[in-house]
Design a protein around this motif. Sequence first.
Motif, PDB file in Angstrom:
ATOM      1  N   LYS A  19       0.822  -1.219   0.000  1.00 30.79           N
ATOM      2  CA  LYS A  19       0.000   0.000   0.000  1.00 30.79           C
ATOM      3  C   LYS A  19       0.856   1.270   0.000  1.00 30.79           C
ATOM      4  O   LYS A  19       0.384   2.360  -0.310  1.00 30.79           O
ATOM      5  CB  LYS A  19      -0.857  -0.028   1.275  1.00 30.79           C
ATOM      6  CG  LYS A  19      -2.121   0.766   1.256  1.00 30.79           C
ATOM      7  CD  LYS A  19      -2.858   0.424   2.559  1.00 30.79           C
ATOM      8  CE  LYS A  19      -4.138   1.178   2.681  1.00 30.79           C
ATOM      9  NZ  LYS A  19      -4.885   0.807   3.880  1.00 30.79           N
ATOM     10  N   ILE A  20       2.148   1.115   0.346  1.00 31.14           N
ATOM     11  CA  ILE A  20       3.024   2.271   0.565  1.00 31.14           C
ATOM     12  C   ILE A  20       3.886   2.533  -0.673  1.00 31.14           C
ATOM     13  O   ILE A  20       4.448   1.615  -1.263  1.00 31.14           O
ATOM     14  CB  ILE A  20       3.934   2.045   1.782  1.00 31.14           C
ATOM     15  CG1 ILE A  20       3.110   1.696   3.019  1.00 31.14           C
ATOM     16  CG2 ILE A  20       4.795   3.274   2.044  1.00 31.14           C
ATOM     17  CD1 ILE A  20       3.943   1.198   4.183  1.00 31.14           C
ATOM     18  N   GLU A  21       3.996   3.798  -1.032  1.00 32.97           N
ATOM     19  CA  GLU A  21       4.871   4.220  -2.123  1.00 32.97           C
ATOM     20  C   GLU A  21       5.799   5.310  -1.601  1.00 32.97           C
ATOM     21  O   GLU A  21       5.346   6.296  -1.025  1.00 32.97           O
ATOM     22  CB  GLU A  21       4.047   4.764  -3.292  1.00 32.97           C
ATOM     23  CG  GLU A  21       4.836   5.012  -4.548  1.00 32.97           C
ATOM     24  CD  GLU A  21       5.215   3.739  -5.282  1.00 32.97           C
ATOM     25  OE1 GLU A  21       6.308   3.704  -5.871  1.00 32.97           O
ATOM     26  OE2 GLU A  21       4.418   2.778  -5.270  1.00 32.97           O
ATOM     27  N   VAL A  22       7.122   5.120  -1.777  1.00 33.24           N
ATOM     28  CA  VAL A  22       8.100   6.123  -1.348  1.00 33.24           C
ATOM     29  C   VAL A  22       8.343   7.094  -2.504  1.00 33.24           C
ATOM     30  O   VAL A  22       8.778   6.692  -3.585  1.00 33.24           O
ATOM     31  CB  VAL A  22       9.425   5.469  -0.914  1.00 33.24           C
ATOM     32  CG1 VAL A  22      10.460   6.549  -0.572  1.00 33.24           C
ATOM     33  CG2 VAL A  22       9.207   4.560   0.285  1.00 33.24           C
ATOM     34  N   ILE A  23       8.032   8.364  -2.261  1.00 32.14           N
ATOM     35  CA  ILE A  23       8.302   9.411  -3.251  1.00 32.14           C
ATOM     36  C   ILE A  23       9.151  10.472  -2.561  1.00 32.14           C
ATOM     37  O   ILE A  23       8.708  11.103  -1.601  1.00 32.14           O
ATOM     38  CB  ILE A  23       6.992  10.019  -3.788  1.00 32.14           C
ATOM     39  CG1 ILE A  23       6.172   8.927  -4.491  1.00 32.14           C
ATOM     40  CG2 ILE A  23       7.288  11.165  -4.740  1.00 32.14           C
ATOM     41  CD1 ILE A  23       4.847   9.386  -5.042  1.00 32.14           C
ATOM     42  N   PRO A  24      10.384  10.679  -3.006  1.00 29.71           N
ATOM     43  CA  PRO A  24      11.315  11.563  -2.295  1.00 29.71           C
ATOM     44  C   PRO A  24      10.859  13.013  -2.272  1.00 29.71           C
ATOM     45  O   PRO A  24      10.079  13.456  -3.120  1.00 29.71           O
ATOM     46  CB  PRO A  24      12.618  11.414  -3.089  1.00 29.71           C
ATOM     47  CG  PRO A  24      12.187  10.981  -4.446  1.00 29.71           C
ATOM     48  CD  PRO A  24      10.982  10.130  -4.222  1.00 29.71           C
ATOM     49  N   ASN A  25      11.377  13.728  -1.291  1.00 31.23           N
ATOM     50  CA  ASN A  25      11.022  15.125  -1.055  1.00 31.23           C
ATOM     51  C   ASN A  25      11.869  16.029  -1.952  1.00 31.23           C
ATOM     52  O   ASN A  25      12.673  16.825  -1.478  1.00 31.23           O
ATOM     53  CB  ASN A  25      11.279  15.451   0.418  1.00 31.23           C
ATOM     54  CG  ASN A  25      10.305  16.466   0.947  1.00 31.23           C
ATOM     55  OD1 ASN A  25       9.527  17.038   0.224  1.00 31.23           O
ATOM     56  ND2 ASN A  25      10.367  16.695   2.247  1.00 31.23           N
ATOM     57  N   ILE A  26      11.682  15.903  -3.251  1.00 34.37           N
ATOM     58  CA  ILE A  26      12.566  16.569  -4.208  1.00 34.37           C
ATOM     59  C   ILE A  26      11.750  17.462  -5.139  1.00 34.37           C
ATOM     60  O   ILE A  26      10.648  17.104  -5.543  1.00 34.37           O
ATOM     61  CB  ILE A  26      13.368  15.500  -4.996  1.00 34.37           C
ATOM     62  CG1 ILE A  26      14.417  16.143  -5.894  1.00 34.37           C
ATOM     63  CG2 ILE A  26      12.476  14.595  -5.797  1.00 34.37           C
ATOM     64  CD1 ILE A  26      15.403  15.138  -6.449  1.00 34.37           C
ATOM     65  N   ASP A  27      12.294  18.619  -5.455  1.00 33.35           N
ATOM     66  CA  ASP A  27      11.634  19.557  -6.361  1.00 33.35           C
ATOM     67  C   ASP A  27      12.007  19.176  -7.792  1.00 33.35           C
ATOM     68  O   ASP A  27      13.100  19.493  -8.271  1.00 33.35           O
ATOM     69  CB  ASP A  27      12.083  20.982  -6.051  1.00 33.35           C
ATOM     70  CG  ASP A  27      11.332  22.027  -6.870  1.00 33.35           C
ATOM     71  OD1 ASP A  27      10.618  21.638  -7.810  1.00 33.35           O
ATOM     72  OD2 ASP A  27      11.479  23.231  -6.573  1.00 33.35           O
ATOM     73  N   ILE A  28      11.108  18.493  -8.486  1.00 31.65           N
ATOM     74  CA  ILE A  28      11.442  18.021  -9.835  1.00 31.65           C
ATOM     75  C   ILE A  28      11.563  19.176 -10.827  1.00 31.65           C
ATOM     76  O   ILE A  28      12.206  19.027 -11.876  1.00 31.65           O
ATOM     77  CB  ILE A  28      10.419  16.990 -10.352  1.00 31.65           C
ATOM     78  CG1 ILE A  28       8.999  17.558 -10.323  1.00 31.65           C
ATOM     79  CG2 ILE A  28      10.497  15.705  -9.556  1.00 31.65           C
ATOM     80  CD1 ILE A  28       7.979  16.648 -10.935  1.00 31.65           C
ATOM     81  N   GLU A  29      10.979  20.343 -10.504  1.00 34.40           N
ATOM     82  CA  GLU A  29      11.167  21.509 -11.371  1.00 34.40           C
ATOM     83  C   GLU A  29      12.629  21.936 -11.369  1.00 34.40           C
ATOM     84  O   GLU A  29      13.171  22.357 -12.388  1.00 34.40           O
ATOM     85  CB  GLU A  29      10.276  22.664 -10.907  1.00 34.40           C
ATOM     86  CG  GLU A  29       8.783  22.404 -11.124  1.00 34.40           C
ATOM     87  CD  GLU A  29       7.912  23.560 -10.651  1.00 34.40           C
ATOM     88  OE1 GLU A  29       8.468  24.587 -10.216  1.00 34.40           O
ATOM     89  OE2 GLU A  29       6.682  23.434 -10.718  1.00 34.40           O
TER      90      GLU A  29
END
Length: 449
Positions: free
Chosen positions: A236-246
């Motif tokens: 159920k968990i997805e890790v999405i990093p705290n990164i500014d893709i812009e």
Amino acid sequence: LFAPIVISFLDLGRTLSIEVRPMRLKIKKKMKREKKIKRETTKKSILFFTHYFPYPDRPGSSRPWVEANILKDLGYKVIVITSGVDYLTGESEMGWRLFKREKRNGIKVIKVATISRYRQSTFRRALHYFVYSMMAFFAALFQKKPDKIFLATASYFITFWFFLYKLIRARDVKFVLDERDMTLESFVALGILKRRVKFFFLRRWDGFVRKRADRVITISEGMKKYLIGQGVTQSKIEVIPNIDIELMTKDIEQDYREPRNSFYGKEGFVVMYTGSFGMANDVFTILKAAEYLDKICANIGFILIGTGEKLGYYKEYIKNKNIGNTMIMDGLPREKTRKFLYNADICLHALRKDKPWAASLSSKIFDYLLFKKPIVYSGEGEIKDLIEESGAGVCVEAENPNELAKGIMDLCSSRQELRAMGEKGERYVRDHYTKEGIYEAFRKIFLEK
């Protein structure tokens, strides 16, 4: 006498009925077809509850802004319900209004009135979160029923009011949870909450919310392990990093080059910290290290950019201790902060020893690395693992100003290695965290049936 007339009318009605029925069926089919086309061509909507939502021209974390823009790019009509009080300064922009509607980059933003200057006390902070959550509930009631809901857990109040909204308006709507912090453990570590009845009640409530979420997003592998330990199903968990893709798509040299003289004379060896002056970030250890280096290394200068409840205290400390090598600048817009960041020689981050921050993976770390800046980090956990694995800096013991000062001096005395360190860090981010990968993670979470 009247029989022939009645029979004639019946025959006429039957004839008209036979002729009108196919026409009526044709019209109904056309209307159904038009409704179907409208449904297919109308954008699906997503309601995004997030306590803070700073625009790029404001200081603060970029994560909510990035998330909303990704959802917009995936084809959603995004409606954000957020606080009308600045997350870092605590100042209200609402005046006498209860609700304020704006449009930014194709995203509908609804700001709600709540208690300002909420960082002054624990009670005021709690009241602020309560009022925001209640006002967000009423703001949501006036919106059309969304196709999905995205909920950022900034406080316990928002989850209570959210479930009331869901019960009234959106029982069958799936929702995704964004778990950014170990909120409950952070309260304990900061002395706000004791491990008593209230703690265990809130822990049970956490479990209730997470169990009913369709998916859970979090910021790091450490947070994922914590959530699994709290009973959340791994799949159920997805890790999405705290990164500014812009930022990943920008040309750092072209977009952020700034003359070195903007550092007001601190041009020998510039050490920079950007971020919150709150309770979690250990800025005091940075100031103690700066105080020590002020006496022995005249060419090292510290620039700290940010704001928070401890800003006044830190400014007063610098003044009372007569620390001449350190300047604090109140929170600047992200883009302006990055122009200062361009000219830094190295960057700093410091966190407390407590367990909740070991799973942290702050957005500032990714900014530092994308700007090819070596990092001296005072703390444990996932940030330390990333820096050591990438070879992008030096890690020292948490809450130890002498060790932090030594780490800064070591990098200052080996400047020829700084460029290589910075390039390693930037390459590591681009190899391990791609824009395509982040979009694919959101696509999998929000576009699945």
